[in-house]
Write an enzyme that holds these catalytic residues in place. Structure first.
Site, short mmCIF file in Angstrom:
data_model
loop_
_atom_site.label_atom_id
_atom_site.label_comp_id
_atom_site.label_asym_id
_atom_site.label_seq_id
_atom_site.Cartn_x
_atom_site.Cartn_y
_atom_site.Cartn_z
CB CYS A 148 -1.05 -0.25 0.97
SG CYS A 148 -0.31 -0.62 2.76
N1 LIG Z 1 -4.22 -3.95 5.25
C1 LIG Z 1 -4.01 -3.52 3.98
O1 LIG Z 1 -4.13 -2.30 3.89
C2 LIG Z 1 -3.24 -4.23 2.90
C3 LIG Z 1 -2.67 -3.49 1.81
C4 LIG Z 1 -1.90 -4.21 0.72
C5 LIG Z 1 -1.59 -5.42 0.90
N2 LIG Z 1 -1.80 -6.11 2.20
C6 LIG Z 1 -1.53 -7.61 2.46
O2 LIG Z 1 -2.67 -8.33 2.24
C7 LIG Z 1 -2.62 -9.47 3.32
C8 LIG Z 1 -3.66 -9.56 3.88
O3 LIG Z 1 -3.89 -8.34 4.70
P1 LIG Z 1 -5.01 -7.84 5.72
O4 LIG Z 1 -4.89 -6.44 6.33
O5 LIG Z 1 -6.34 -8.07 4.93
O6 LIG Z 1 -4.70 -9.00 6.76
P2 LIG Z 1 -5.73 -9.69 8.13
O7 LIG Z 1 -7.09 -8.55 8.09
O8 LIG Z 1 -5.22 -9.88 9.32
O9 LIG Z 1 -6.64 -10.89 7.30
C9 LIG Z 1 -5.67 -11.81 7.13
C10 LIG Z 1 -6.56 -13.09 6.26
O10 LIG Z 1 -5.58 -14.21 6.14
C11 LIG Z 1 -6.13 -15.41 6.81
N3 LIG Z 1 -5.22 -16.05 7.26
C12 LIG Z 1 -4.42 -15.92 8.42
N4 LIG Z 1 -3.43 -16.77 8.62
C13 LIG Z 1 -3.89 -17.60 7.69
C14 LIG Z 1 -3.17 -19.01 7.35
N5 LIG Z 1 -2.04 -19.61 8.10
N6 LIG Z 1 -3.67 -19.81 6.19
C15 LIG Z 1 -4.79 -19.23 5.40
N7 LIG Z 1 -5.21 -18.03 5.80
C16 LIG Z 1 -4.92 -17.28 6.77
C17 LIG Z 1 -7.17 -14.61 7.79
O11 LIG Z 1 -8.18 -15.63 8.17
P3 LIG Z 1 -9.07 -15.56 9.50
O12 LIG Z 1 -9.88 -14.53 9.15
O13 LIG Z 1 -9.65 -16.60 9.63
O14 LIG Z 1 -7.82 -15.09 10.58
C18 LIG Z 1 -7.86 -13.35 6.89
O15 LIG Z 1 -8.80 -13.85 6.25
C19 LIG Z 1 -1.31 -9.34 3.75
O16 LIG Z 1 -0.10 -10.16 3.36
C20 LIG Z 1 -1.10 -7.79 3.78
O17 LIG Z 1 0.40 -7.74 3.90
C21 LIG Z 1 -2.81 -5.58 3.17
#
Ligand SMILES: NC(=O)c1ccc[n+]([C@@H]2O[C@H](COP(=O)([O-])OP(=O)(O)OC[C@H]3O[C@@H](n4cnc5c(N)ncnc54)[C@H](OP(=O)(O)O)[C@@H]3O)[C@@H](O)[C@H]2O)c1
Length: 335
Positions: A148
């Site tokens: 991001c």
């Molecule tokens: N947030 C941002 O602004 C943003 C921007 C760009 C990129 N990203 C990237 O996108 C990815 C997700 O980010 P997020 O912010 O959406 O994170 P998040 O809200 O913490 O969500 C993580 C997701 O991954 C799942 N998960 C966690 N551990 C897992 C495992 N061992 N096996 C399979 N699924 C698993 C979680 O499931 P549960 O719900 O069951 O825990 C949840 O659906 C990350 O790599 C992050 O760096 C995020």
């Protein structure tokens, strides 16, 4: 005729911009994944055949979905581990994590805390800063969706790459809403800690720093000062960049460079010289806005770039990449 041959012949009857593509989302219960599901549900040419939380996720379950394209909105280590397996099974992957963004495998242990099992995939992954990808996206098996912060910074500074004086520090002062950290429970991200507060964090060791350095081709000699901050809001990224130029530039030259880069791009808006963008104009939208102010007779500039971290910084950019990959219109599902 067997099922695969039948499906192939049906697909072949439709031009790429009309046929439906089956997709799966891993991490669908996270902040970025939930946005992805919302967009893909309304996408006229995408059909969601799998959506997984950490509990329902397994490589076998994703393979069983038979999705043509898998979006991974999962932690870095999970994406690094499962991506090769999905690729080996013939699926295409758009990974929203940082697992495939850096080209140099040796950077992973220090910046991400793990060693890549399949480092050759770092060379194959297409870095999906949508507006800067063209033909390579169509053939991509693996897209590394940008971070991001890097999205906001690279969109703003890439058009200026050849103007920037690399003997001066490039200073990037970025602020993010709390959803940038995902939905983890942590005292530092609690309401009582954040409300009415504002602070810098991760100075000198944020993992988006090498991604920005790589994306601007800064090499090792140019000083990059990247200071991320936590805003007491839920979404949005506000990046303020300070750059010096080798030769003085004018408002008109800057405007032409941005116009050449983004004049035909539907999701990047460049403001008039001297006008500075605001977060509220992009939050909950797939747009980036960029503004600049020249200083010292055009020898320096302050450039400001704003995006929604969960959309242009994650989910909507991933769908832009999906559209480019399959050959759908750039704005399909997004406006
Ligand atoms: N947030 C941002 O602004 C943003 C921007 C760009 C990129 N990203 C990237 O996108 C990815 C997700 O980010 P997020 O912010 O959406 O994170 P998040 O809200 O913490 O969500 C993580 C997701 O991954 C799942 N998960 C966690 N551990 C897992 C495992 N061992 N096996 C399979 N699924 C698993 C979680 O499931 P549960 O719900 O069951 O825990 C949840 O659906 C990350 O790599 C992050 O760096 C995020």
């Amino acid at each position: 005729m067997n099922n695969t041959a039948h499906a192939t012949s049906v697909i072949a009857q439709f031009p790429a911009d009309q046929r439906v593509t089956t997709v799966a989302v891993a991490g669908a219960t996270g902040y970025a994944g939930a946005e992805l599901v919302k967009i893909l549900e309304r996408h006229p040419h995408a059909s969601i055949v799998g959506a997984f939380s950490s509990e329902s996720f397994s490589v076998e379950a994703v393979l069983e979905s038979k999705a043509e394209v898998v979006f991974l909105a999962t932690p870095n280590e999970v994406s690094a581990e499962v991506t090769p397996l999905l690729l080996d099974a013939g699926m295409r992957v758009i990974d929203l994590s940082g697992a495939f963004r850096l080209g140099e495998p040796s950077q992973y242990p220090s910046w991400y805390g793990f060693t890549h099992a399949r480092p050759e995939l770092l060379g194959e992954a297409v870095y999906g800063l949508s507006e800067w990808c063209n033909g390579e996206m169509k053939k991509a098996r693996l897209v590394a969706n940008p971070g991001c912060y890097p999205t906001s910074v690279l969109l703003a500074l890439r058009p200026l790459t050849y103007l920037i004086d690399r003997t001066q520090p490039v200073i990037v002062d970025s602020k993010s809403g709390v959803s940038g950290a995902g939905k983890k429970a942590d005292v530092a991200f609690s309401f009582a800690e954040l409300s009415g507060n504002f602070k810098a964090y991760g100075v000198g060791h944020h993992r988006h720093e090498p991604e920005i350095r790589q994306g601007l081709h800064l090499g090792e000699r140019t000083t990059l000062v990247f200071v991320p901050h936590l805003l007491p809001t839920v979404r949005g990224i506000y990046s303020t960049m300070h750059v010096g130029f080798t030769n003085p530039v004018s408002d008109e030259e800057m405007t032409t460079l941005y116009q050449d880069a983004y004049g035909k791009q539907p999701f990047v808006r460049v403001l008039k010289a001297g006008k500075i963008p605001e977060l509220k104009d992009v939050v909950n939208t797939p747009y980036a806005e960029i503004g600049f102010q020249l200083l010292q007779g055009g020898r320096r500039a302050v450039v400001v770039s704003v995006i929604d971290n969960l959309l242009k910084g994650a989910a909507s950019q991933a769908v832009q990449n999906f559209n480019r990959m399959i050959g759908y219109g750039e704005t399909c599902g997004l406006v």
